[in-house]
Design a protein around this motif. Structure first.
Motif, PDB file in Angstrom:
ATOM      1  N   LEU A 128       2.169  -1.725  12.268  1.00 39.91           N
ATOM      2  CA  LEU A 128       3.609  -1.499  12.294  1.00 39.91           C
ATOM      3  C   LEU A 128       4.267  -2.687  12.968  1.00 39.91           C
ATOM      4  O   LEU A 128       3.982  -2.993  14.123  1.00 39.91           O
ATOM      5  N   LEU A 129       5.129  -3.366  12.230  1.00 35.09           N
ATOM      6  CA  LEU A 129       5.842  -4.542  12.737  1.00 35.09           C
ATOM      7  C   LEU A 129       7.179  -4.116  13.335  1.00 35.09           C
ATOM      8  O   LEU A 129       7.637  -2.999  13.097  1.00 35.09           O
ATOM      9  N   PRO A 130       7.821  -4.991  14.109  1.00 38.06           N
ATOM     10  CA  PRO A 130       9.079  -4.607  14.765  1.00 38.06           C
ATOM     11  C   PRO A 130      10.204  -4.244  13.806  1.00 38.06           C
ATOM     12  O   PRO A 130      11.059  -3.410  14.125  1.00 38.06           O
ATOM     13  N   ASP A 131      10.225  -4.872  12.624  1.00 39.53           N
ATOM     14  CA  ASP A 131      11.291  -4.569  11.663  1.00 39.53           C
ATOM     15  C   ASP A 131      10.824  -4.914  10.254  1.00 39.53           C
ATOM     16  O   ASP A 131       9.754  -5.499  10.052  1.00 39.53           O
TER      17      ASP A 131
ATOM     18  N   LYS B  72      10.147  -8.744   9.404  1.00 41.79           N
ATOM     19  CA  LYS B  72       8.863  -9.272   9.883  1.00 41.79           C
ATOM     20  C   LYS B  72       7.713  -8.731   9.042  1.00 41.79           C
ATOM     21  O   LYS B  72       6.741  -9.439   8.763  1.00 41.79           O
ATOM     22  N   ARG B  73       7.815  -7.449   8.634  1.00 37.41           N
ATOM     23  CA  ARG B  73       6.786  -6.877   7.762  1.00 37.41           C
ATOM     24  C   ARG B  73       6.699  -7.639   6.441  1.00 37.41           C
ATOM     25  O   ARG B  73       5.626  -8.044   5.994  1.00 37.41           O
ATOM     26  N   ASP B  74       7.855  -7.851   5.816  1.00 35.00           N
ATOM     27  CA  ASP B  74       7.873  -8.549   4.530  1.00 35.00           C
ATOM     28  C   ASP B  74       7.420  -9.996   4.686  1.00 35.00           C
ATOM     29  O   ASP B  74       6.734 -10.546   3.810  1.00 35.00           O
ATOM     30  N   GLY B  75       7.788 -10.621   5.800  1.00 31.93           N
ATOM     31  CA  GLY B  75       7.354 -11.987   6.054  1.00 31.93           C
ATOM     32  C   GLY B  75       5.855 -12.082   6.211  1.00 31.93           C
ATOM     33  O   GLY B  75       5.221 -13.047   5.728  1.00 31.93           O
ATOM     34  N   LEU B  76       5.244 -11.078   6.851  1.00 38.76           N
ATOM     35  CA  LEU B  76       3.789 -11.070   7.002  1.00 38.76           C
ATOM     36  C   LEU B  76       3.099 -10.919   5.648  1.00 38.76           C
ATOM     37  O   LEU B  76       2.118 -11.617   5.358  1.00 38.76           O
ATOM     38  N   ILE B  77       3.616 -10.032   4.811  1.00 41.51           N
ATOM     39  CA  ILE B  77       3.027  -9.858   3.479  1.00 41.51           C
ATOM     40  C   ILE B  77       3.087 -11.164   2.684  1.00 41.51           C
ATOM     41  O   ILE B  77       2.113 -11.558   2.029  1.00 41.51           O
ATOM     42  N   ARG B  78       4.226 -11.873   2.775  1.00 41.03           N
ATOM     43  CA  ARG B  78       4.349 -13.150   2.054  1.00 41.03           C
ATOM     44  C   ARG B  78       3.393 -14.194   2.614  1.00 41.03           C
ATOM     45  O   ARG B  78       2.760 -14.945   1.864  1.00 41.03           O
ATOM     46  N   ALA B  79       3.270 -14.243   3.934  1.00 43.75           N
ATOM     47  CA  ALA B  79       2.385 -15.229   4.558  1.00 43.75           C
ATOM     48  C   ALA B  79       0.929 -14.976   4.185  1.00 43.75           C
ATOM     49  O   ALA B  79       0.173 -15.922   3.909  1.00 43.75           O
ATOM     50  N   LEU B  80       0.535 -13.729   4.159  1.00 42.80           N
ATOM     51  CA  LEU B  80      -0.843 -13.410   3.774  1.00 42.80           C
ATOM     52  C   LEU B  80      -1.080 -13.728   2.300  1.00 42.80           C
ATOM     53  O   LEU B  80      -2.140 -14.243   1.928  1.00 42.80           O
ATOM     54  N   ARG B  81      -0.113 -13.429   1.466  1.00 45.28           N
ATOM     55  CA  ARG B  81      -0.255 -13.736   0.048  1.00 45.28           C
ATOM     56  C   ARG B  81      -0.443 -15.233  -0.164  1.00 45.28           C
ATOM     57  O   ARG B  81      -1.219 -15.660  -1.028  1.00 45.28           O
ATOM     58  N   ALA B  82       0.259 -16.027   0.620  1.00 46.97           N
ATOM     59  CA  ALA B  82       0.131 -17.483   0.508  1.00 46.97           C
ATOM     60  C   ALA B  82      -1.280 -17.960   0.870  1.00 46.97           C
ATOM     61  O   ALA B  82      -1.710 -19.033   0.431  1.00 46.97           O
ATOM     62  N   GLU B  83      -2.003 -17.151   1.636  1.00 47.29           N
ATOM     63  CA  GLU B  83      -3.379 -17.500   1.996  1.00 47.29           C
ATOM     64  C   GLU B  83      -4.396 -16.763   1.123  1.00 47.29           C
ATOM     65  O   GLU B  83      -5.596 -16.768   1.417  1.00 47.29           O
TER      66      GLU B  83
ATOM     67  N   ASP C 196      12.379   4.733   9.247  1.00 45.74           N
ATOM     68  CA  ASP C 196      12.071   3.572  10.085  1.00 45.74           C
ATOM     69  C   ASP C 196      10.638   3.091   9.888  1.00 45.74           C
ATOM     70  O   ASP C 196      10.397   1.910   9.609  1.00 45.74           O
ATOM     71  N   LEU C 197       9.677   3.995  10.015  1.00 48.42           N
ATOM     72  CA  LEU C 197       8.269   3.593   9.974  1.00 48.42           C
ATOM     73  C   LEU C 197       7.859   3.103   8.597  1.00 48.42           C
ATOM     74  O   LEU C 197       7.060   2.168   8.476  1.00 48.42           O
ATOM     75  N   SER C 198       8.392   3.700   7.548  1.00 43.46           N
ATOM     76  CA  SER C 198       8.027   3.271   6.197  1.00 43.46           C
ATOM     77  C   SER C 198       8.474   1.843   5.924  1.00 43.46           C
ATOM     78  O   SER C 198       7.851   1.139   5.122  1.00 43.46           O
ATOM     79  N   ARG C 199       9.529   1.406   6.584  1.00 44.24           N
ATOM     80  CA  ARG C 199      10.028   0.035   6.380  1.00 44.24           C
ATOM     81  C   ARG C 199       9.244  -0.996   7.183  1.00 44.24           C
ATOM     82  O   ARG C 199       9.357  -2.193   6.920  1.00 44.24           O
ATOM     83  N   ARG C 200       8.466  -0.550   8.146  1.00 37.51           N
ATOM     84  CA  ARG C 200       7.785  -1.495   9.043  1.00 37.51           C
ATOM     85  C   ARG C 200       6.271  -1.542   8.861  1.00 37.51           C
ATOM     86  O   ARG C 200       5.596  -2.308   9.520  1.00 37.51           O
ATOM     87  N   LEU C 201       5.750  -0.725   7.960  1.00 38.20           N
ATOM     88  CA  LEU C 201       4.306  -0.577   7.823  1.00 38.20           C
ATOM     89  C   LEU C 201       3.731  -1.528   6.786  1.00 38.20           C
ATOM     90  O   LEU C 201       4.283  -1.694   5.700  1.00 38.20           O
ATOM     91  N   VAL C 202       2.589  -2.128   7.134  1.00 41.51           N
ATOM     92  CA  VAL C 202       1.843  -2.957   6.188  1.00 41.51           C
ATOM     93  C   VAL C 202       0.381  -2.539   6.240  1.00 41.51           C
ATOM     94  O   VAL C 202      -0.182  -2.343   7.326  1.00 41.51           O
ATOM     95  N   ARG C 203      -0.225  -2.370   5.075  1.00 38.49           N
ATOM     96  CA  ARG C 203      -1.649  -2.010   4.994  1.00 38.49           C
ATOM     97  C   ARG C 203      -2.473  -3.255   4.714  1.00 38.49           C
ATOM     98  O   ARG C 203      -2.136  -4.054   3.830  1.00 38.49           O
ATOM     99  N   LEU C 204      -3.571  -3.391   5.443  1.00 40.13           N
ATOM    100  CA  LEU C 204      -4.460  -4.535   5.290  1.00 40.13           C
ATOM    101  C   LEU C 204      -5.633  -4.175   4.375  1.00 40.13           C
ATOM    102  O   LEU C 204      -5.983  -3.002   4.241  1.00 40.13           O
ATOM    103  N   PRO C 205      -6.250  -5.168   3.752  1.00 43.29           N
ATOM    104  CA  PRO C 205      -7.411  -4.878   2.893  1.00 43.29           C
ATOM    105  C   PRO C 205      -8.491  -4.126   3.660  1.00 43.29           C
ATOM    106  O   PRO C 205      -8.784  -4.447   4.813  1.00 43.29           O
ATOM    107  N   LEU C 206      -9.067  -3.106   3.015  1.00 40.25           N
ATOM    108  CA  LEU C 206     -10.155  -2.350   3.636  1.00 40.25           C
ATOM    109  C   LEU C 206     -11.001  -1.759   2.521  1.00 40.25           C
ATOM    110  O   LEU C 206     -10.579  -0.840   1.831  1.00 40.25           O
ATOM    111  N   TRP C 207     -12.182  -2.329   2.332  1.00 41.35           N
ATOM    112  CA  TRP C 207     -13.096  -1.845   1.305  1.00 41.35           C
ATOM    113  C   TRP C 207     -14.528  -2.207   1.686  1.00 41.35           C
ATOM    114  O   TRP C 207     -14.761  -3.138   2.461  1.00 41.35           O
ATOM    115  N   LEU C 208     -15.470  -1.439   1.165  1.00 45.40           N
ATOM    116  CA  LEU C 208     -16.873  -1.667   1.480  1.00 45.40           C
ATOM    117  C   LEU C 208     -17.299  -3.034   0.948  1.00 45.40           C
ATOM    118  O   LEU C 208     -17.125  -3.336  -0.237  1.00 45.40           O
ATOM    119  N   GLY C 209     -17.861  -3.846   1.848  1.00 44.65           N
ATOM    120  CA  GLY C 209     -18.235  -5.211   1.494  1.00 44.65           C
ATOM    121  C   GLY C 209     -17.281  -6.237   2.049  1.00 44.65           C
ATOM    122  O   GLY C 209     -17.547  -7.439   1.997  1.00 44.65           O
TER     123      GLY C 209
END
Length: 377
Positions: free
Chosen positions: A295-298, A301-312, A344-357
């Motif tokens: 959960l990001l502050p706003d 920042k959540r959307d910025g993190l998703i974009r930054a990760l996508r760039a990598e 509020d929480l739905s706008r700030r939440l980001v899920r990270l990759p999580l899978w076996l392997g």
């Protein structure tokens, strides 16, 4: 590229699928279906388990079994998938949305009683991310008001609340075996029945409204159409794939929890510094490691993190658009009280990759998150 999800197939999946393809029984309720039913009943401690074609189908069956009709109401969270509400709406009933808790993102049990009206027939709880709702309080509320409790345990197989497996507490529950879940069959699900009085009707509904299951057991001489129903029975091919996962479910859950815990350790310092918030697991709950979210502050920042990760080359995603604000939610449902936490929480939440392997990929993802959220970034 690190995808958000990558389905895992065990070594025995092909063996079991070949067995089915070489047999004369491709439709459901064969050997593998029965093995899955026995496993679910024994491991989860439920009266009856019936495989379905999807978790959505299991929820549809639960709504029929709950006797929902036009004008009835069902209390539920807004922070969930559309299938939870569709099952209610398809019976002509109204979803009544209640806000979620800030810690677990589950329905806030303290708000349920205020949402009850003379039309309320059931409470549908959703165990978000494989973390249990406060079931003792919810079951007590339901008992006081004579309401049915349906557990949407789509994400919650192998998780528990105060020592009780999720899905074994309410009168009914639904599991999902979609390829994004912990235990999968591509598509598929199961309805879990804890009320013995509705087991027979559940079998009928699942078999297109006929008493064919009783006929197959030799209890009647012929079968016919006796009730509502549809084709909720999956093929033996789906059941065979599912069995290859269920027989190693404990191992798969532990492997997933190790990945979840590795993420959790990575972000401890950032949480202490106030940069983000990690998932909360109550002391009386055992999670199954289904989702790791931050959960990001706003929202920015959540959307910025998703974009930054996508760039990598890392796929991270947000989750539900709250149902109370969705077009169909506005049309078919209504909110009870403030939905502040949900919005509020739905706008700030980001899920990270999580899978076996994923394994060491956790470090790659975590390091990318730290770079993206560093003061320099």
């Amino acid at each position: 590229m690190i995808p958000f999800n990558r389905p895992w197939s065990g070594a025995r999946a092909v063996e079991f699928l070949n067995e089915v393809c070489g047999s004369t029984h491709l439709s459901g309720d064969g050997r593998f279906t029965k093995l899955c039913h026995e496993w679910l009943e024994n491991i989860l401690g439920v009266r009856k388990a019936l495989l379905t074609t999807s978790g959505s189908g299991a929820l549809d069956m639960a709504a029929i079994l709950a006797g929902l009709e036009a004008g009835d109401e069902v209390i539920m969270p807004s922070f969930t998938f559309s299938s939870s509400a569709n099952a209610i709406v398809l019976r002509g009933a109204t979803p009544v949305f209640v806000d979620i808790r800030a810690d677990t993102l589950n329905i806030d049990e303290r708000l349920i009683e205020a949402a009850i009206t003379p039309r309320t027939r059931a409470i549908m709880v959703v165990h978000y991310a494989g973390v249990a709702c406060a079931m003792d309080s919810i079951m007590a509320i339901a008992a006081r008001h004579g309401l049915t409790v349906i557990e949407d345990a789509a994400q919650a197989i192998m998780a528990s609340y105060r020592g009780r497996p999720l899905g074994s507490i309410g009168q009914m529950a639904a599991l999902s075996f979609h390829e994004t879940k912990n235990i999968i069959s591509g598509e598929g699900g199961a309805i879990l029945i804890n009320d013995p009085e509705i087991i027979e009707r559940a079998e009928i509904i699942r078999e297109k409204g006929t008493n064919r299951t009783a006929f197959a057991r030799g209890e009647i001489s012929k079968y016919t159409w006796v009730d509502l129903g549809s084709s909720y029975l999956p093929s033996e091919i789906i059941s065979a794939f599912l069995w290859s996962q269920l027989e190693v479910a404990q191992e798969l859950t532990q492997r997933r929890l190790l990945i979840w815990s590795r993420y959790h350790e990575h972000f401890e310092a950032m949480e202490q510094a106030g940069v983000l918030r990690r998932p909360t697991i109550p002391e009386d709950v055992v999670s199954n490691g289904h989702i790791y979210y931050l959960l990001l502050p706003d929202e920015a920042k959540r959307d910025g993190l998703i974009r930054a990760l996508r760039a990598e080359g890392i796929s991270a995603v947000f989750h539900y658009i709250p149902l109370h604000s969705a077009p169909a939610g506005l049309r078919f449902g209504r909110a009870s009280g403030s939905m502040q936490q949900t919005d509020d929480l739905s706008r700030r939440l980001v899920r990270l990759p999580l899978w076996l392997g994923l394994d060491d990929g956790v470090d790659v993802v975590a390091d990318a998150v730290k770079r993206a959220l560093s003061p320099a970034a």
